[in-house]
Design an enzyme around this catalytic site. Structure first.
Site, mmCIF file in Angstrom:
data_model
loop_
_atom_site.group_PDB
_atom_site.id
_atom_site.type_symbol
_atom_site.label_atom_id
_atom_site.label_comp_id
_atom_site.label_asym_id
_atom_site.label_seq_id
_atom_site.Cartn_x
_atom_site.Cartn_y
_atom_site.Cartn_z
ATOM 1 N N ALA A 263 9.480 134.011 151.623
ATOM 2 C CA ALA A 263 9.521 135.046 152.394
ATOM 3 C C ALA A 263 9.843 136.272 152.817
ATOM 4 O O ALA A 263 11.150 136.128 152.113
ATOM 5 C CB ALA A 263 8.386 134.794 153.683
ATOM 6 N N LYS A 264 9.586 137.695 153.423
ATOM 7 C CA LYS A 264 9.792 138.034 153.437
ATOM 8 C C LYS A 264 11.702 138.399 154.293
ATOM 9 O O LYS A 264 12.798 138.592 154.609
ATOM 10 C CB LYS A 264 9.117 139.381 153.875
ATOM 11 N N ARG A 265 11.679 137.346 155.417
ATOM 12 C CA ARG A 265 12.769 137.032 156.062
ATOM 13 C C ARG A 265 13.768 136.403 155.446
ATOM 14 O O ARG A 265 14.963 136.425 155.562
ATOM 15 C CB ARG A 265 12.086 135.584 156.698
#
Ligand SMILES: [Zn+2]
Length: 289
Positions: A263-265
């Site tokens: 994910a973008k995290r």
């Protein structure tokens, strides 16, 4: 023989920095467009006003160029289907929504997120990994309301509540994925009535991408396998709007070292961070796992 009319697309959303998982899927899209001698369109999916930021759009263009992407139409270079920013295409989505509403294919839903979570049935296990959102119970379907409430709702405006596309329960929907082969799902079981217009007076992802892919003449959609269930929803929208559906090619998702979806995290795998760490696009493109 590949068709010379092939049109593919990259459709990133500027809600953070692009990560390697996106780039891998996009790379497949670019390779397929090139192999077919076709065109690649870049579309900026910036409808989520609360999360999309202008600095991410600039970073996205820079990161894509750095990785080696080359598109022929897009927000930075224009093209025959401009604008290529979804936030500038709202009229098209509104027109499509009004067509669905005039045809009686959508109904307003006043349920809160919590109502939906509490009343949802678990999606049937079907090899698609279950649904990607709770299966809507149908509680706001007109026949499930009393007559007074039904009448009251006919006067409701577009905004202030969501609007759901009504699926035909037990209808089987099928398509042949150009990566995964034959795919099949049952409406009302794999997925339920889905939102096409949001209470914030914006189209849902499902409606916006369907309208855009059709309007931009996209012939094959290459994207991550997390959107496989959405493809069935979108096929229903193509049919309802009288539009030709493209081919679909779903790529396996890139997983992290714990087997979870990227994910973008995962900042360490953003293209920015990899570039800062001295990685080259050539080495990232060649790496497989
Ligand atoms: Zn509802």
């Amino acid at each position: 023989m590949p068709s010379p009319a092939y049109r593919g697309r990259l459709a990133p959303s500027p809600t953070g920095y692009l990560h390697l998982g996106h780039a891998r899927t996009f790379w497949t899209a670019q390779l397929r467009a090139r192999a077919a001698g076709g065109a690649l369109v870049l579309r900026n999916e910036d409808l989520d006003g609360a999360r999309c930021r202008p600095e991410y759009v600039a970073a996205m263009l820079e990161d894509l160029r750095w990785f080696g992407f080359d598109w022929q139409e897009g927000p930075d270079c224009g093209g025959p289907h401009a604008p290529y920013d979804q936030s500038a295409r709202l009229e098209l989505y509104r027109a499509a929504f009004e067509r669905l509403r005039a045809a009686g294919l959508v109904y307003p839903c006043a349920c809160s997120r919590r109502d939906i979570a509490e009343s949802a049935a678990a999606p049937h296990e079907n090899g698609l990994g279950g649904g990607d959102e709770p299966l809507y119970s149908g509680r706001c379907r007109p026949e499930n309301l009393d007559a007074a409430e039904r009448d009251r709702r006919t006067a409701w405006p577009r905004a202030g509540h969501s609007w759901r596309f009504r699926v035909t329960d037990r209808e089987r929907i099928q398509f042949t994925d150009t990566a995964l082969g034959p795919q099949s799902a049952v409406a009302g079981e794999t997925f339920g009535d889905f939102v096409v217009w949001r209470r914030e007076d914006l189209p849902s992802y499902q409606l916006a991408v369907t309208v855009d892919d059709a309007a931009m003449g996209i012939t094959e959609v290459v994207r991550g396998a997390d959107l496989l269930v959405s493809t069935f929803r979108q096929l229903l929208l193509y049919r309802a709007l009288g539009l030709d559906a493209p081919q679909f090619h779903h790529c396996p998702l890139m997983l992290d070292e714990h087997g979870r979806r990227l994910a973008k995290r995962h900042d360490a795998l953003s293209l920015r961070a990899l570039r800062a760490a001295g990685r080259t696009p050539e080495s990232l493109r060649a790496e497989r796992r």
